[in-house]
Motif scaffolding. Structure first.
Motif, PDB file in Angstrom:
ATOM      1  N   PRO A 104       0.854  -1.192   0.000  1.00  0.00           N
ATOM      2  CA  PRO A 104       0.000   0.000   0.000  1.00  0.00           C
ATOM      3  C   PRO A 104       0.891   1.244   0.000  1.00  0.00           C
ATOM      4  CG  PRO A 104       0.092  -0.923   2.197  1.00  0.00           C
ATOM      5  CD  PRO A 104       0.896  -1.836   1.326  1.00  0.00           C
ATOM      6  N   VAL A 105       0.565   2.200  -0.854  1.00  0.00           N
ATOM      7  CA  VAL A 105       1.380   3.405  -0.965  1.00  0.00           C
ATOM      8  C   VAL A 105       0.506   4.657  -0.897  1.00  0.00           C
ATOM      9  CG1 VAL A 105       3.284   2.372  -2.268  1.00  0.00           C
ATOM     10  CG2 VAL A 105       1.278   3.226  -3.496  1.00  0.00           C
ATOM     11  N   ILE A 106       1.169   5.777  -0.559  1.00  0.00           N
ATOM     12  CA  ILE A 106       0.512   7.074  -0.503  1.00  0.00           C
ATOM     13  C   ILE A 106       1.188   7.975  -1.526  1.00  0.00           C
ATOM     14  CG2 ILE A 106      -0.030   9.069   0.947  1.00  0.00           C
ATOM     15  CD1 ILE A 106       0.279   7.133   3.372  1.00  0.00           C
ATOM     16  N   LYS A 107       0.389   8.615  -2.378  1.00  0.00           N
ATOM     17  CA  LYS A 107       0.927   9.483  -3.436  1.00  0.00           C
ATOM     18  C   LYS A 107       1.294  10.842  -2.871  1.00  0.00           C
ATOM     19  CE  LYS A 107       1.546  10.710  -7.874  1.00  0.00           C
ATOM     20  NZ  LYS A 107       2.178  12.017  -7.661  1.00  0.00           N
ATOM     21  N   LYS A 108       2.485  11.307  -3.255  1.00  0.00           N
ATOM     22  CA  LYS A 108       2.928  12.655  -2.884  1.00  0.00           C
ATOM     23  C   LYS A 108       2.854  13.534  -4.129  1.00  0.00           C
ATOM     24  CE  LYS A 108       6.911  11.109  -1.262  1.00  0.00           C
ATOM     25  NZ  LYS A 108       8.258  11.107  -0.623  1.00  0.00           N
ATOM     26  N   GLY A 109       1.913  14.491  -4.134  1.00  0.00           N
ATOM     27  CA  GLY A 109       1.713  15.336  -5.308  1.00  0.00           C
ATOM     28  C   GLY A 109       0.530  14.867  -6.126  1.00  0.00           C
ATOM     29  N   ALA A 110      -0.171  15.799  -6.751  1.00  0.00           N
ATOM     30  CA  ALA A 110      -1.377  15.496  -7.532  1.00  0.00           C
ATOM     31  C   ALA A 110      -1.046  15.290  -9.010  1.00  0.00           C
ATOM     32  CB  ALA A 110      -2.392  16.616  -7.377  1.00  0.00           C
ATOM     33  N   ASN A 123      -7.295   9.977 -18.244  1.00  0.00           N
ATOM     34  CA  ASN A 123      -7.639   8.706 -17.593  1.00  0.00           C
ATOM     35  C   ASN A 123      -8.151   8.857 -16.169  1.00  0.00           C
ATOM     36  OD1 ASN A 123      -6.895   6.818 -19.722  1.00  0.00           O
ATOM     37  ND2 ASN A 123      -4.800   7.512 -19.363  1.00  0.00           N
ATOM     38  N   GLY A 124      -8.094  10.081 -15.652  1.00  0.00           N
ATOM     39  CA  GLY A 124      -8.570  10.303 -14.293  1.00  0.00           C
ATOM     40  C   GLY A 124      -7.592  11.153 -13.496  1.00  0.00           C
ATOM     41  N   SER A 125      -7.658  11.031 -12.196  1.00  0.00           N
ATOM     42  CA  SER A 125      -6.818  11.870 -11.340  1.00  0.00           C
ATOM     43  C   SER A 125      -6.305  11.081 -10.136  1.00  0.00           C
ATOM     44  CB  SER A 125      -7.595  13.091 -10.862  1.00  0.00           C
ATOM     45  OG  SER A 125      -8.718  12.700 -10.079  1.00  0.00           O
ATOM     46  N   VAL A 126      -5.156  11.527  -9.628  1.00  0.00           N
ATOM     47  CA  VAL A 126      -4.592  11.010  -8.388  1.00  0.00           C
ATOM     48  C   VAL A 126      -4.279  12.223  -7.531  1.00  0.00           C
ATOM     49  CG1 VAL A 126      -2.815   9.598  -7.328  1.00  0.00           C
ATOM     50  CG2 VAL A 126      -3.563   9.075  -9.640  1.00  0.00           C
ATOM     51  N   ALA A 127      -4.921  12.317  -6.384  1.00  0.00           N
ATOM     52  CA  ALA A 127      -4.736  13.474  -5.508  1.00  0.00           C
ATOM     53  C   ALA A 127      -3.542  13.261  -4.581  1.00  0.00           C
ATOM     54  CB  ALA A 127      -5.993  13.706  -4.678  1.00  0.00           C
ATOM     55  N   ASP A 128      -2.985  14.364  -4.114  1.00  0.00           N
ATOM     56  CA  ASP A 128      -1.932  14.312  -3.108  1.00  0.00           C
ATOM     57  C   ASP A 128      -2.500  13.629  -1.855  1.00  0.00           C
ATOM     58  OD1 ASP A 128       0.382  14.752  -1.686  1.00  0.00           O
ATOM     59  OD2 ASP A 128      -0.129  16.804  -1.143  1.00  0.00           O
ATOM     60  N   GLY A 129      -1.849  12.545  -1.416  1.00  0.00           N
ATOM     61  CA  GLY A 129      -2.327  11.798  -0.252  1.00  0.00           C
ATOM     62  C   GLY A 129      -3.202  10.612  -0.592  1.00  0.00           C
ATOM     63  N   ASP A 130      -3.556  10.422  -1.875  1.00  0.00           N
ATOM     64  CA  ASP A 130      -4.365   9.260  -2.259  1.00  0.00           C
ATOM     65  C   ASP A 130      -3.617   7.959  -1.942  1.00  0.00           C
ATOM     66  OD1 ASP A 130      -6.645  10.464  -3.102  1.00  0.00           O
ATOM     67  OD2 ASP A 130      -6.383  10.048  -5.239  1.00  0.00           O
ATOM     68  N   LEU A 184       6.418   7.741 -10.179  1.00  0.00           N
ATOM     69  CA  LEU A 184       7.810   7.880  -9.772  1.00  0.00           C
ATOM     70  C   LEU A 184       7.973   7.365  -8.340  1.00  0.00           C
ATOM     71  CD1 LEU A 184       8.523  11.450 -11.143  1.00  0.00           C
ATOM     72  CD2 LEU A 184       9.827   9.395 -11.777  1.00  0.00           C
ATOM     73  N   VAL A 185       9.000   6.567  -8.117  1.00  0.00           N
ATOM     74  CA  VAL A 185       9.258   6.047  -6.775  1.00  0.00           C
ATOM     75  C   VAL A 185       9.432   7.200  -5.779  1.00  0.00           C
ATOM     76  CG1 VAL A 185      10.939   4.780  -5.390  1.00  0.00           C
ATOM     77  CG2 VAL A 185      10.227   3.881  -7.593  1.00  0.00           C
ATOM     78  N   SER A 186      10.033   8.296  -6.243  1.00  0.00           N
ATOM     79  CA  SER A 186      10.257   9.456  -5.374  1.00  0.00           C
ATOM     80  C   SER A 186       8.964  10.147  -4.969  1.00  0.00           C
ATOM     81  CB  SER A 186      11.182  10.461  -6.068  1.00  0.00           C
ATOM     82  OG  SER A 186      10.613  10.914  -7.295  1.00  0.00           O
ATOM     83  N   GLU A 187       7.847   9.838  -5.661  1.00  0.00           N
ATOM     84  CA  GLU A 187       6.558  10.456  -5.354  1.00  0.00           C
ATOM     85  C   GLU A 187       5.629   9.506  -4.601  1.00  0.00           C
ATOM     86  OE1 GLU A 187       4.981  11.921  -9.024  1.00  0.00           O
ATOM     87  OE2 GLU A 187       6.417  13.562  -9.154  1.00  0.00           O
ATOM     88  N   LEU A 188       6.188   8.421  -4.081  1.00  0.00           N
ATOM     89  CA  LEU A 188       5.399   7.448  -3.333  1.00  0.00           C
ATOM     90  C   LEU A 188       5.968   7.290  -1.926  1.00  0.00           C
ATOM     91  CD1 LEU A 188       4.989   4.589  -5.964  1.00  0.00           C
ATOM     92  CD2 LEU A 188       3.281   6.301  -5.344  1.00  0.00           C
TER      93      LEU A 188
END
Length: 212
Positions: free
Chosen positions: A129-135, A140-147, A177-181
């Motif tokens: 399980p990971v948390i996205k850093k940055g939106a 195709n859709g969206s990934v919010a910061d913290g999703d 990007l691994v740096s954004e997870l």
């Protein structure tokens, strides 16, 4: 596994979609094969160069594996927790094993998939399980910061720095990007979180007080 996305009136095939080869292509048999994909209604004429073989357990050639048991024979040894690389099909058990190379073992080890776990990249494992850093947002859709999402494999576009992830509001697999997870730990914990201990603990290494 499809490399690159495709869409027409018959449906779509996303980058990273898993399908099955069902025969020769009738349009260009020299460079294409017939495949079935879940979101494409007809058989799909796929370029061989845009396909990647998926081995048992979702493994792919080049994947990093983490061994989960001790192995030793006349060719060398593999320690519990040691990292190796998937190099191809197993000739001894192609349905439930893959051929792997390990640093201290001569030749390939035909390893059952239950004896290792896959490492996607940067310390992430498949299923983490990971948390996205940055939106991020596109067609195709969206990934919010913290999703919160899940690592599902290596990225086919840039495997050196990205991994495939699933996020709730993004239709296809997302090349992250691994740096954004950030890894999400049990209980919703994250590295760096402050915790308050709820009981007394003591052993030969020291102690932790209730409330510490």
């Amino acid at each position: 596994i499809k490399k690159g996305a495709f869409k027409d009136a018959n449906g779509s095939v996303a980058d990273g979609d898993r399908g099955e080869v069902v025969g020769r292509s009738t349009t260009d048999p020299g460079v294409k094969v017939f495949c079935k994909f879940p979101e494409y209604r007809n058989n799909f004429h796929a370029l061989v160069s845009e396909l990647e073989l998926e081995l048992p357990g979702g493994c792919r050639i080049g994947d990093t594996v983490i061994n989960k048991c001790l192995f030793k024979n006349e060719n060398g040894s593999v320690a519990d927790g040691e990292r190796g690389e998937v190099v191809g099909r197993s000739s001894t058990d192609p349905k439930s094993s893959v051929a792997c190379k390990f640093p201290n073992l001569t030749g390939s080890l035909h390893s059952p998939i239950c004896n290792f776990e896959l490492e996607a990249l940067g310390g992430f494992n498949i299923g983490d399980p990971v948390i996205k850093k940055g939106a991020f947002k596109d067609a195709n859709g969206s990934v919010a910061d913290g999703d919160r999402g899940e690592v599902v494999g290596r990225s086919t576009t840039d495997p050196g720095v990205k991994v495939f992830c699933k996020f709730p509001e993004y239709r296809n697999n997302f090349h992250a990007l691994v740096s954004e997870l950030e890894l999400e730990l049990p209980g919703g914990c994250r590295i760096g979180d402050t915790v308050i201990h709820k009981c007394l603990f003591k052993n030969e290494y020291g102690s932790v007080a209730d409330g510490e």
